[in-house]
Every structure is written in C-alpha cells, then in structure tokens.
Design an enzyme around this catalytic site. Sequence first.
Site, short mmCIF file in Angstrom:
data_model
loop_
_atom_site.label_atom_id
_atom_site.label_comp_id
_atom_site.label_asym_id
_atom_site.label_seq_id
_atom_site.Cartn_x
_atom_site.Cartn_y
_atom_site.Cartn_z
N ASP A 78 1.39 4.12 2.88
CA ASP A 78 0.35 4.96 2.28
C ASP A 78 0.95 6.12 1.49
O ASP A 78 1.23 5.99 0.30
CB ASP A 78 -0.61 5.44 3.36
N ASP A 79 1.18 7.25 2.14
CA ASP A 79 1.74 8.44 1.50
C ASP A 79 2.83 9.03 2.39
O ASP A 79 2.58 9.99 3.13
CB ASP A 79 0.65 9.50 1.26
N HIS A 119 -10.05 0.56 -1.88
CA HIS A 119 -10.00 1.15 -0.54
C HIS A 119 -11.34 0.98 0.16
O HIS A 119 -12.40 1.09 -0.46
CB HIS A 119 -9.71 2.65 -0.62
N HIS A 174 1.12 4.86 -2.42
CA HIS A 174 0.61 5.66 -3.53
C HIS A 174 1.76 6.35 -4.26
O HIS A 174 2.79 6.68 -3.66
CB HIS A 174 -0.40 6.69 -3.02
N GLU A 213 -11.67 2.99 6.08
CA GLU A 213 -10.74 3.97 6.64
C GLU A 213 -11.57 5.15 7.15
O GLU A 213 -11.85 5.27 8.34
CB GLU A 213 -9.73 4.43 5.60
N HIS A 240 0.85 -1.20 0.00
CA HIS A 240 0.00 0.00 0.00
C HIS A 240 0.88 1.25 0.00
O HIS A 240 1.21 1.81 1.05
CB HIS A 240 -0.94 0.02 1.20
#
Length: 364
Positions: free
Chosen positions: A296-297, A215, A33, A218, A31
């Site tokens: 994630d980011d 997704h 991005h 969340e 995961h």
Amino acid sequence: MLTSPGGHRPHSRTSDRAVRDVSLLPKAHLHLHFTGSMRPGTLLELADKHGVHLPDALSGGAPPKLRATDERGWFRFQRLYDIARSCLRTAEDIQRLVREAAQEDAADGSRWLEIQVDPTSYAPRLGGLIPAMEIILDAVDSASRDTGIGIRVLVAANRMKHPLDARTLARLAVRYADRGVIGFGLSNDERRGFARDFDRAFAIARDGGLLAAPHGGELAGPGSVRDCLDDLGAERVGHGVRAAEDPRLLQRLAERGVTCEVCPASNVALGVYEKPEDVPLRVLYDAGVPMALGADDPLLFGSRLAAQYELARVSHGFTDAELAELARQSVRGSRAPEDVRRGMLADIDAWLAAPVPGPPAARG
C-alpha cells in the site's frame, strides 16, 4: 515482524521452526501507491532539497500513528500523504522514487510491480498532465531496465474529485496503453460518493483494454465491494477485505476469480482492524478468493512487501505451501505477459521444493 521501509528485512524464522525465507519467494506486487512507495530517507532529502517543512509525523524516523476510520483520521492521513507528494517536483525526483521502489521490491522477492499513480497530482510541477505521464513512464522504463523487475502503471482517479476528471484520466490511460499503462483504478475514501458516478470512466478504460481495479472494502463495508463489481466491472479490487463479512460476496469473488489486493499492515495502521490477527486473511483464503498481498504505502505504514507475507505466516499460521500459493495468486492476478508468468510460477515451485533451512543455531 514488520520492518521500516529501507530497513531490515523480515527474518525467515517463526519461533524455533525452520522455514523458508519469504524475501526469496518470487511474487508480484499489485498494490503500491506512487508517493507512498518512497523511502523515509529519500523524503527527508527531497524535503531539504526543495525547502519543504515536514511535520514531526514524517520526520521523526518512525511511521506516523494513524487511524482513518473517522473523517478526522482520514484527513490527517491524506494531509501527510499530500505533504510527502509535494516533495516530488522534478523529473529527477520521479526517477529516484521509481528506481528506489523497484530496488526495495527486488530485495523483497518481487519480480513484477504494478504501481498506482494519479498523474494529476504531479502535473502542476512537471509541466502538465501529458508531460507528467511521460516522465513517470520514462522513469518506469529506466527502473525496470536497471533492476530487472517488470514494472507497469495503473492510473488511478480520485473519487474526491469530479467524475469528469476521472474520464479525462481514463482517456489518458488508454492513450498510453502501449507504453506500459495496464489498468485504471479509483482511490481515496470509498465512503464518499458513489462508485456508479465513475462508471463512464471505467467503461472508457475497459473499452481501451485496461484492467479495472478500483478500491473498495477497506474503510467501507462489503457493499462497496459489490459496487466495484456491479457498477465498475472490477476485475481486481483494491483491498476488498471487508468482503469477509458477507459469505455470498465471498462466493461471488471466488467464482469470478476476482483478485483482492489485500494490504494487512495498512489495514491495521489505519484502524480497519485492531491487530494483525484480526485481518481476515484466513477467511478469504479458505473461501477461495484470490489474493495479492500488497504494501500500500510503505512510507506511512512502515513495512514493505515481504513483511506482508511474514505477517500471514506469524499472525495467521500460513505454511510455506500456503505462502507459495499466495504468491501464485499474485502472479495470476497480474497483467504480466504469459512467458513472465510461467517463469515466476516455476520459480515459486522451486522455492517451495528447495530444502528447508536447518533449525536456528543454539545460543550459548
């Protein structure tokens, strides 16, 4: 201890107890991005190169303070992401981003990376959708050769756009299945619209042999995870942590072996949970739900892959044996070839079997 992207790695000690270095633990990263994988220093250099004015939140040297549990907060997060993405304008920029993301992963013990991208976001500056896809896949091939990490691509549609756009992307993803595209996802705010609106796009992807990994769970609750399973045929769920609120759903995920791509630092940064200890890692783990920890980011949340394992150790008391099992779950949830999986699983066992380092040296 969480660290800034490109900065110091998480230390390998918890209090005075000797433990193994999580950055040496072989793992898969499922995961991450595309734009969000960028180093902060790279963003500053690309912004200068292309004359893009960055807000203080992106240029101040520290992760921005975010909270996306309300509409205004999510809009701010998305705006920062879009500004960062606007700095990726050439094939060379794309190549640099993927190469550096792979280097960061390698330093964190990742052996296999599945990076998520919506190519429509880059197409206007790269000559169109197909040229953008080609540039991204060429960059992935090059970075994989240079770093030795296996890298594959998950094409993600944007649920804020029309479902017909998602079908176009699903067909594109299938077209490039022999070039390293392994899955199809659905990102952005799952509180908007309905997962079932994208069922046809996911059917196209699944019929083309791609993994379904939308997704859910969340910003929205366990119902969004159920929608991913029922409406989109999800084999993995991006995030999925809110499933912890529904014991029957946890049992379903465990029985089906659906991997949740859990991103603890991201959950806290966006306000899904107030502090690291609140992220329900233990609940999912004890329920037998497979997990793959992800960053994630990192550009916006300030920590990369190994830091997520360190968080599990420090905030949730995961032992080295349990961290090794989390790494195994990430490998099993990946689309890595069988021989790659076997090698990674053997190396995880070797990490766990190695002697524990001696206690920290006394200070004096």
